[in-house]
Design an enzyme around this catalytic site. Structure first.
Site, PDB file in Angstrom:
ATOM      1  N   ASP A   1       7.461  -1.709   6.839  1.00 17.37           N
ATOM      2  CA  ASP A   1       6.523  -0.684   6.353  1.00 17.37           C
ATOM      3  C   ASP A   1       6.485   0.495   7.320  1.00 17.37           C
ATOM      4  O   ASP A   1       6.438   1.657   6.909  1.00 17.37           O
ATOM      5  CB  ASP A   1       5.132  -1.292   6.189  1.00 17.37           C
ATOM      6  CG  ASP A   1       5.161  -2.574   5.387  1.00 17.37           C
ATOM      7  OD1 ASP A   1       5.422  -2.511   4.173  1.00 17.37           O
ATOM      8  OD2 ASP A   1       4.944  -3.647   5.975  1.00 17.37           O
TER       9      ASP A   1
ATOM     10  N   HIS B   1       1.060  -6.784   4.954  1.00 15.94           N
ATOM     11  CA  HIS B   1       2.298  -6.391   4.272  1.00 15.94           C
ATOM     12  C   HIS B   1       2.087  -6.640   2.779  1.00 15.94           C
ATOM     13  O   HIS B   1       2.481  -7.663   2.229  1.00 15.94           O
ATOM     14  CB  HIS B   1       3.483  -7.186   4.793  1.00 15.94           C
ATOM     15  CG  HIS B   1       4.765  -6.861   4.093  1.00 15.94           C
ATOM     16  ND1 HIS B   1       5.363  -5.618   4.185  1.00 15.94           N
ATOM     17  CD2 HIS B   1       5.536  -7.583   3.255  1.00 15.94           C
ATOM     18  CE1 HIS B   1       6.457  -5.607   3.448  1.00 15.94           C
ATOM     19  NE2 HIS B   1       6.589  -6.786   2.862  1.00 15.94           N
TER      20      HIS B   1
END
Length: 330
Positions: A162, A190
């Site tokens: 990410d 996540h």
């Protein structure tokens, strides 16, 4: 030049899968721990995937990497984690059609609980664990809870994918080089609830917030980073593998060899209460490393919007833990 360092043991689970395949060759090549660090790779798979893992092992041997000092394929976690210094827990139960998230959490509890116990009982004293298999933060929590003799902060979940996605999007928007982007952070889980944040970021010698507008951040940047995985599945018909493997390498390299001065990376690790994140929750925060333990960047001044986003994400992550507990996994 002859290798002089003692080999370290790297255990990779889900070794026959796509992410494992994308990761193993880079570990063997020295991309994770350096070209002067020999590695012994232990590949762990379920029995029905051992043959495929052995095929990957054949390829790894055929590549003749100077840093590959040993290679083993196991279907027994106790053997795979024996003497392990670095563990990449990639293998996980994917969510199938019609499967409730609670069922997914319970299924993965049956994987990461035993692996955590195997790490507790057999890994080296300095073991460092990265959970890649989703839901990564909750799976890391389960593994850590199953390894009471290992310091909880040795268990981390991967937010680096990410983080890398956020850097890429900001670089593209500002027409800057990726190397010019510093101090991006992706807070939280996540998952689609994560909060990519450029409030402290710089692009070269300029504040990132001066180069982009709030509309782009809210309507494009945040959802694009948070939902990038789904977009990749839609585009290529399969989940991200090479970028996930690359991020796993990045995470472990930063942990083992240190982060650049003046920058940080996003890491999910058990909270000690910083930024009012519930203690013990595996949560993405900005971290630095000098090659030892991760150090959370503390004292950042958060505004009301940031605090609300962090709270919302923490509540979603906490709900997953409660689901796991109700299922009797912990």
């Amino acid at each position: 030049m002859a290798q002089t360092k003692k080999p370290v043991v790297v255990t990779v689970t889900g070794a026959a899968g796509n992410i494992g395949y994308a990761t193993l060759f880079r570990i063997a090549a020295g991309d994770m721990l350096g070209a002067d660090q020999p590695v012994i790779i232990n590949m762990l798979e379920i029995p029905q995937a051992v043959k495929a893992a052995e095929g990957t092992a054949m390829e790894l041997r055929d590549a003749a990497f100077p840093t590959l000092a040993g290679l083993n394929v196991y279907d027994d976690a106790n053997k795979a984690f024996e003497g392990c210094n670095y563990a990449l827990l990639i293998g996980a139960r994917p969510r199938s059609k019609g499967m409730e998230r609670a069922d997914l959490l319970e299924a993965n509890g049956g994987i990461f609980g035993p692996q955590g116990k195997a790490i507790n009982d057999h890994a080296a004293d300095d073991v460092r664990v990265l959970v890649v298999g989703n839901p990564a933060n909750t799976n890391a929590y389960i593994a850590a809870a199953s390894a009471p003799d290992v310091p909880a902060e040795r268990f981390t979940a991967m937010m680096r994918l990410d983080h890398n996605r956020a850097i890429s999007q900001l670089a593209e928007k500002t027409e800057a080089a990726v190397a010019d982007i510093k101090k991006v952070v992706v807070w939280g889980n996540h998952s689609a609830d994560q909060y990519p944040d450029i409030s402290f970021a710089t692009v070269g010698d300029k504040a990132a917030s001066e180069l982009v507008d709030e509309e782009w951040l809210d309507s494009y940047f945040v959802p694009t980073v948070a939902k990038r995985g789904a977009a990749i599945i839609e585009a290529r018909g399969a989940s991200s593998a090479a970028s996930a493997g690359s991020a796993a390498i990045d995470h472990m390299r930063s942990w083992a060899l240190g982060t650049p001065e003046g920058d940080w990376v996003s890491v999910a690790l058990p909270s000690k209460g910083q930024y009012d994140i519930p203690e013990g929750l595996v949560y993405g925060v900005p971290c630095t490393s000098d090659g030892g333990d991760w150090k959370v960047v503390e004292g950042l001044d958060l505004n009301a919007k940031q605090k609300e986003q962090l709270k919302k994400n923490a509540e979603a992550a906490q709900a997953e833990i409660e689901t796991v507990k109700k299922a009797g996994i912990l």
